[in-house]
Design a protein around this motif. Structure first.
Motif, mmCIF file in Angstrom:
data_model
loop_
_atom_site.group_PDB
_atom_site.id
_atom_site.type_symbol
_atom_site.label_atom_id
_atom_site.label_comp_id
_atom_site.label_asym_id
_atom_site.label_seq_id
_atom_site.Cartn_x
_atom_site.Cartn_y
_atom_site.Cartn_z
ATOM 1 N N ARG A 117 -24.234 -40.320 24.199
ATOM 2 C CA ARG A 117 -23.657 -39.214 23.443
ATOM 3 C C ARG A 117 -23.203 -38.136 24.423
ATOM 4 N NH1 ARG A 117 -27.391 -41.494 20.164
ATOM 5 N NH2 ARG A 117 -26.860 -41.616 17.956
ATOM 6 N N SER A 146 -21.362 -35.364 20.472
ATOM 7 C CA SER A 146 -20.496 -36.389 19.914
ATOM 8 C C SER A 146 -21.282 -37.674 19.679
ATOM 9 C CB SER A 146 -19.336 -36.671 20.864
ATOM 10 O OG SER A 146 -18.593 -37.767 20.410
ATOM 11 N N CYS A 148 -19.658 -40.420 18.543
ATOM 12 C CA CYS A 148 -18.641 -41.480 18.487
ATOM 13 C C CYS A 148 -19.111 -42.745 19.198
ATOM 14 C CB CYS A 148 -17.329 -41.005 19.112
ATOM 15 S SG CYS A 148 -16.541 -39.718 18.139
#
Length: 177
Positions: A117, A146, A148
């Motif tokens: 992350r 983040s 993602c």
């Protein structure tokens, strides 16, 4: 796609000519590279502005926040491997009990090697400059981590797919006023 010899020559000549018509000098290009290496460009936390911040100032604010042990506690190693194992075990149980299909299981498993992350800041330039971390110089930042492509990212997408339509089925605050 295969280009003909004529097209290749035309393309080469275009790039060669464009290189000769460069409108900045080598020294100016070097200055731009140095500038890019020393600044951070981020969207502001609110509004549509872009914030340009000296890299040292941005790092100062990030370190200030990360050293606040009320909110952040240093850990020795990444928790991602253990989290991924736990999540995959739960997902496999859902599959074994036929609550999800093999296609859903494979999607929910996510990547085999998720990236770590990323922590970053969005600057709160809407705050009064005299209240900034360094007044008039370094604005406070909203911390973002983040998620993602993490081990739980696909799970969040899956849940959102089912919950999002529910958000339009209740009266909003503006409708009740």
């Amino acid at each position: 796609m295969n280009l003909s010899k004529t097209d290749q020559d035309t393309l080469h000549n275009y790039h060669t000519q464009a290189d000769r018509e460069d409108n900045i000098t080598r020294i100016e290009r070097q200055a731009i590279k140095e500038l890019i290496n020393n600044i951070i460009l981020k969207p502001a936390d609110k509004g549509s502005e872009t914030v340009i911040l000296d890299k040292h100032q941005y790092t100062y604010e990030a370190n200030r926040q990360l050293s606040n042990t009320k909110y952040y506690v240093p850990i020795g190693n990444s928790l991602q491997p253990q989290t991924q194992t736990t999540l995959r075990r739960i997902i496999q149980t859902l599959y074994d009990k036929r609550h999800i299909t093999n296609k859903q299981r494979d999607f929910l498993f996510g990547p085999d090697t998720p990236p770590p992350r990323l922590f970053y800041l969005l600057c709160n330039i809407h705050k009064e400059p005299e209240t900034w971390t360094i007044p008039y110089e370094v604005p406070p930042g909203r911390p973002i981590v983040s998620d993602c492509n993490s081990e739980s990212y696909n799970i969040a997408q899956y849940i959102d797919h089912y919950i999002n339509p529910l958000s339009t089925r209740h009266p909003t605050t503006s409708e009740t006023l």
